[in-house]
Enzyme design. Structure first.
Site, PDB file in Angstrom:
ATOM      1  N   LYS A 139      24.799 -31.700  -9.281  1.00 17.22           N
ATOM      2  CA  LYS A 139      24.819 -33.602  -8.656  1.00 17.22           C
ATOM      3  C   LYS A 139      23.983 -33.803  -8.153  1.00 17.22           C
ATOM      4  O   LYS A 139      23.314 -34.519  -7.619  1.00 17.22           O
ATOM      5  CB  LYS A 139      26.640 -33.438  -7.695  1.00 17.22           C
ATOM      6  CG  LYS A 139      27.575 -33.024  -7.805  1.00 17.22           C
ATOM      7  CD  LYS A 139      28.812 -32.780  -6.992  1.00 17.22           C
ATOM      8  CE  LYS A 139      30.016 -32.911  -7.890  1.00 17.22           C
ATOM      9  NZ  LYS A 139      31.192 -32.663  -6.699  1.00 17.22           N
ATOM     10  N   LEU A 189       9.045 -21.144  -3.124  1.00 18.15           N
ATOM     11  CA  LEU A 189       9.736 -21.813  -2.050  1.00 18.15           C
ATOM     12  C   LEU A 189      10.602 -20.782  -1.357  1.00 18.15           C
ATOM     13  O   LEU A 189      10.880 -19.373  -2.132  1.00 18.15           O
ATOM     14  CB  LEU A 189      10.654 -22.727  -2.252  1.00 18.15           C
ATOM     15  CG  LEU A 189      12.352 -22.486  -1.340  1.00 18.15           C
ATOM     16  CD1 LEU A 189      12.066 -23.204  -0.831  1.00 18.15           C
ATOM     17  CD2 LEU A 189      13.232 -24.003  -2.359  1.00 18.15           C
ATOM     18  N   LEU A 199      17.377 -24.662   5.428  1.00 18.61           N
ATOM     19  CA  LEU A 199      15.923 -24.461   5.566  1.00 18.61           C
ATOM     20  C   LEU A 199      15.674 -25.091   4.331  1.00 18.61           C
ATOM     21  O   LEU A 199      13.835 -26.164   4.368  1.00 18.61           O
ATOM     22  CB  LEU A 199      15.568 -24.066   6.591  1.00 18.61           C
ATOM     23  CG  LEU A 199      15.881 -23.015   7.705  1.00 18.61           C
ATOM     24  CD1 LEU A 199      15.069 -21.842   8.321  1.00 18.61           C
ATOM     25  CD2 LEU A 199      14.882 -24.527   8.606  1.00 18.61           C
ATOM     26  N   LEU A 210       1.929 -19.904 -12.413  1.00 13.79           N
ATOM     27  CA  LEU A 210       2.132 -17.958 -11.468  1.00 13.79           C
ATOM     28  C   LEU A 210       2.476 -18.025 -11.015  1.00 13.79           C
ATOM     29  O   LEU A 210       3.491 -18.818 -10.878  1.00 13.79           O
ATOM     30  CB  LEU A 210       0.590 -18.638 -10.444  1.00 13.79           C
ATOM     31  CG  LEU A 210      -0.569 -18.256 -10.903  1.00 13.79           C
ATOM     32  CD1 LEU A 210      -2.103 -18.907  -9.739  1.00 13.79           C
ATOM     33  CD2 LEU A 210      -1.131 -17.592 -12.236  1.00 13.79           C
TER      34      LEU A 210
END
Length: 552
Positions: free
Chosen positions: A132, A265, A276, A552
């Protein structure tokens, strides 16, 4: 890049953090944390929402449990595989035992982790229609079919229409722009990634990014400090989350576009329920929009809408005894360690006349050769001379070869070699690779797995008439990458990894690269184009020839 009124985008990275056991995760954060690029290797993970917050053993923990003896292969699976192999008749009868099958399945799990398998514990099983989150993003959606024309999905917007203020955080957290050139801040990012980026519940393997690697990867010419975004705890100023973007000029078929390469991330494993990740993605999106960039490139091991190409990982064993010791590979019943070592032996010396380490005075010639060579692929980066210098020389380390160990300078991240014609002094070939080790947690004898990843290369012989059809180019490229293996062996690497992109497909098996189970999916954000040839051919484009960009 997501418009400000849409859900957060998760773009990139092949090394995602795992959800902490017993923690809930929203659907959007689940999608976000399932999309991560690595490096050379691709590692994705999928998690599910637990309404009752039941503690479940993660897929990663189950997969890695085989390494530490904390888990076992189900008898039903062993028997099913045994029956299938017997029916095929491809293995000698004396080798078909339950113990051998069980051991082989365990080793496959180990190799999945060390190679960077897509989807630790299994590729994300979600049906494409269930994503979704990605249904709200400007990415090609399932069932759309190939585009009529290449181009953006949503138009760019004037900078004044982009949100000017950072997205709000929970009162316990605050934004922090990281200065990677500052050793103390770079170390903070290193510490966060080292402890949280790719860590399973059993803590068996963990990618080990060095400060030198981060500087090389995150500070190319023209980088924006504002795209290195962290989240800190207000009370302690501790860095607990990070995301990065770097600029890239990318050619996709006939179009040249400015894109952001999204990467790294990472959210502290104890804060995975704090949402977060989505806000990090929205913030890096906002920052890139402020620079006028509305397209992105990213990679992931999992499949979400919609890959523009998929490549497969291959690996070449170098230090066979060590790889056997840590469980990366095992000695087949009908073989011996000595035979494995003999089959995987690397030549002692370089073979191509005129081959030597790349120097700064080679940059212009290498740039010219690279630019001409890389145009042969449907999707590829455009590097200027300064970018070529950065990509191949800025990570070469300090001091002399040997100062950082055999075959290495202190802090060396990249290796680049050229072949200079002894008569014309022209650069005819070059190759490069980079180092991305993994910590082998709890292994006193072998605490680190040294992995090299094939980066960019070029051979001018490919431009000669019938060089590809007649096998001349393949022979040359095979010799060039053999010399890369020689350099990696001298630098004490244990394994050499490569993907089925560029011209790799033609030489991998001949050089004894083994086919891995890991896949790396390439994605373009806010851009449509027909599928590019990666692991498989697409139309009349051979496998690999669609992808000329190494992430990378």
């Amino acid at each position: 890049m997501a418009p400000k009124d849409k859900a957060a985008e998760r773009a990139s990275d092949n090394h995602p953090p795992e959800q902490h056991e017993g923690e809930e995760q929203t659907d959007s954060e689940d999608e976000a944390q399932n999309m991560n690029q690595v490096a050379g290797s691709s590692t994705g993970a999928s998690t599910s929402t637990s309404k009752k917050k039941k503690k479940k053993k993660s897929k990663v923990s189950k997969a890695l449990g085989a390494i530490t003896g904390k888990s076992d292969i189900p008898d039903e699976l062993v028997n099913e595989v045994l029956d299938k192999v017997k029916a095929e008749g491809s293995v000698p009868e004396q080798d078909l035992t339950v113990e051998n099958i069980r051991e082989a399945l365990k080793q496959l799990k180990i190799m999945d982790v060390v190679q960077g398998k897509a989807g630790l514990g299994g590729i994300n099983k979600k049906d494409m229609g269930e994503h979704k989150f990605w249904g709200t993003q400007p990415v090609p959606q399932p069932g759309e079919g190939p585009p009529i024309d290449d181009g953006f999905i949503e138009p760019s917007r004037p900078v004044e229409e982009v949100r000017q203020e950072p997205y709000p955080l929970h009162k316990d957290f605050e934004w922090s722009i990281l200065d990677i050139s500052d050793p103390s801040q770079c170390k903070e990012v290193y510490d966060l990634l080292s402890a949280n980026y790719v860590e399973d519940d059993a803590a068996s393997f963990r990618f080990q990014y060095s400060a030198e690697f981060l500087k090389w990867a995150l500070m190319p010419p023209g980088y924006h400090k504002e795209w290195h975004i962290g989240v800190r705890v207000v009370a302690t100023k501790k860095l607990v989350a990070f995301i990065s973007g770097v600029p890239m000029t990318l050619k996709v078929r006939r179009n040249v576009i400015n894109v952001t390469e999204i990467n790294y991330l990472c959210v502290h494993k104890r804060l995975r329920s704090k949402r977060l990740a989505p806000v990090l993605i929205k913030e890096v999106t906002r920052q890139t929009h402020l620079k006028g960039i509305f397209q992105a490139i990213y990679t992931a091991g999992v499949v979400v809408p919609t890959p523009v190409s998929t490549c497969r990982y291959f690996h070449r064993s170098i230090n066979v005894p060590k790889l056997v010791d840590i469980g990366f590979c095992f000695v087949p019943r009908n073989s011996t360690l000595a035979r494995m070592m003999r089959l995987n032996a690397v030549p002692d010396s370089l073979s191509l006349p005129g081959i030597r380490e790349m120097k700064e005075e080679d940059v212009l010639q290498v740039a010219q050769l690279f630019t001409k060579y890389i145009k042969r692929f449907d999707m590829h980066p455009i590097f200027d001379v300064e970018e070529i210098k950065h990509q191949f020389l800025s990570g070469r380390g300090q001091g002399n070869v040997g100062d950082g160990g055999p075959g290495r300078r202190k802090g060396q991240v990249t290796w680049a070699y050229v072949v200079e014609d002894p008569h014309t002094h022209q650069i005819t070939d070059f190759f490069s690779f980079y180092s991305l080790p993994s910590a082998v947690i709890g292994n006193q004898k072998h605490p680190v797995l040294e992995a090299a990843y094939l980066y960019y290369y070029a051979c001018d012989i490919v431009f000669e008439p019938n060089a590809e059809e007649g096998g001349l180019f393949k022979h040359r490229l095979q010799s060039l990458i053999t010399d890369a293996l020689v350099v990696a062996n001298h630098a004490k690497f244990d394994v050499f990894n490569a993907l089925t992109l560029m011209d790799n497909v033609s030489i991998l098996k001949d050089l004894r690269f083994g086919e891995g189970d890991g896949f790396l999916n390439f994605y373009l954000y806010n851009w449509r184009t027909a599928r590019l040839a990666g692991n498989n051919a697409e139309g009349d484009v051979p496998a690999g020839k669609g992808v000329g960009v190494v992430m990378l």
